[in-house]
Design an enzyme around this catalytic site. Sequence first.
Site, short mmCIF file in Angstrom:
data_model
loop_
_atom_site.label_atom_id
_atom_site.label_comp_id
_atom_site.label_asym_id
_atom_site.label_seq_id
_atom_site.Cartn_x
_atom_site.Cartn_y
_atom_site.Cartn_z
N ALA A 221 4.41 4.03 3.06
CA ALA A 221 4.04 2.79 2.28
C ALA A 221 3.99 1.63 3.55
O ALA A 221 4.93 1.76 4.54
CB ALA A 221 4.79 2.49 1.06
N LYS A 222 3.55 0.63 3.27
CA LYS A 222 3.78 -0.73 3.89
C LYS A 222 3.31 -1.98 2.95
O LYS A 222 2.52 -1.82 2.13
CB LYS A 222 2.96 -0.69 5.32
CG LYS A 222 3.39 -1.69 6.17
CD LYS A 222 4.40 -0.70 7.34
CE LYS A 222 4.90 -1.66 8.33
NZ LYS A 222 5.73 -0.67 9.18
N GLY A 223 3.79 -3.26 3.23
CA GLY A 223 3.63 -4.14 2.99
C GLY A 223 3.41 -5.42 3.95
O GLY A 223 3.85 -5.29 4.95
N VAL B 250 0.90 -1.06 -0.02
CA VAL B 250 0.00 0.06 -0.10
C VAL B 250 1.07 1.36 -0.02
O VAL B 250 1.95 1.45 0.70
CB VAL B 250 -0.88 -0.04 1.30
CG1 VAL B 250 -1.75 1.31 1.30
CG2 VAL B 250 -1.96 -1.20 1.12
#
Length: 416
Positions: free
Chosen positions: A103-105, A58
């Site tokens: 952001a992050k995953g 994201v």
Amino acid sequence: MELNPFDVVKRQIDIVAKEMGLDPNITKYLKRVERALIVSIPIIMDDGSLQIFDGYRVHHLTVRGPGKGGIRYSPEVTLDEVKALATWMTWKCSLLKLPLGGAKGGVCVDPRKLSRGELERLTRRYTSEIINIIGPDIDVPAPDVNTNAQVMAWIMDTYSMNKGRSIPGVVTGKPIEIGGSVGRESATGMGLFYVLEAMYEKLNIILKTQSIVIQGFGNVGGWIARILYEHGCKILAVSDISGGIFYPDGLEIDKLLDWTQKGNYLKDYSDKRYKLITNEELLTIECDILIPAALENQITQDNAHNIKSKIVLEGANGPTSPKADKILFDKGIHVIPDILANAGGVCVSYFEYVQDIRAYFWDIDRINRELKRILLEAFEEVYKVTKERKIALRTAAYIISVSRIAKAIELRGFFP
Ligand code: GLU
């Protein structure tokens, strides 16, 4: 009650928007993410069966620069959790004035149940699925819960093989041998320590004399435990997913780290003096400093009344709910918020990224000196706003961070 982390994020935005009189259009814009990619990751397991895992990446906001944020492997990962974590990265990078976005995953998997080969295949397939939205000038992943330097090495290799050349700047938190930075592994712990030291200077109390309780004993909890123990503080209790151990005279952290680094759980450590406790019990132990360094939503309206520390230092992202925040504030407990307290990790990630792009590497003294400088500058700014407005440290940190972002959005305008 289970809190949806992205609802928590929206609630936090509303609180700060009201406090600072934020433009309603910008408030609306901050409550959604720029893009969210959902991928499925099919893996042939060692026994020949096919298993399919869900993965996410994201981007919350890249108005101030490329996305930045970790990737976590956990069976609890959901899209809304990753959206919340991406948003917190936006605030964190802005608070530190890093030219990066949020952001992050995440992959919904319990990595402890995978063999090394399965973990590598999962990581490489996940990387190929998100390859179009990561890159040194797009979005730069890093380690988070249950991922480490080895996982980053596989991501860097998969990305580089696809592009036909080595591109170390695509991830941070890599092994030093392939473009990682010295001091990255200890960075979040060091950052927590610098911020805590600065807070204690303001309070006029000697940090050494304080008693500490830590939830979580991974990269963040383990490092801050080691640093505070070596500093001379008494660590009363620590925990991992198996539960916690408690000893009012102070745990021997060096021995516990040796034990857990061999892959053992804390609950299996045999020392007759240590009492086994649950993660819930740990949070309510009487101490000076409580450090939640595990997952989000640990301190909620259900247990906030029972917190008996003077300081809560947020090693984890999002460990305190907005309702709990209010309860703690009314009780006079200082909560040093995640976006300031644990920002040492992304700060040294930024240094790693800069070093990779310039192909010129710094020594540990320079890393820790610049880390301290950036964090103390942010701390002073937050402390000043807290005092001026008589508000919680989190609200102050958000006001500073969101103002900077609002200004960037205003300057760039909405396209088209
Ligand atoms: N996962 C860490 C965090 O939540 C580090 C992120 C990064 O280095 O990009 O801040």
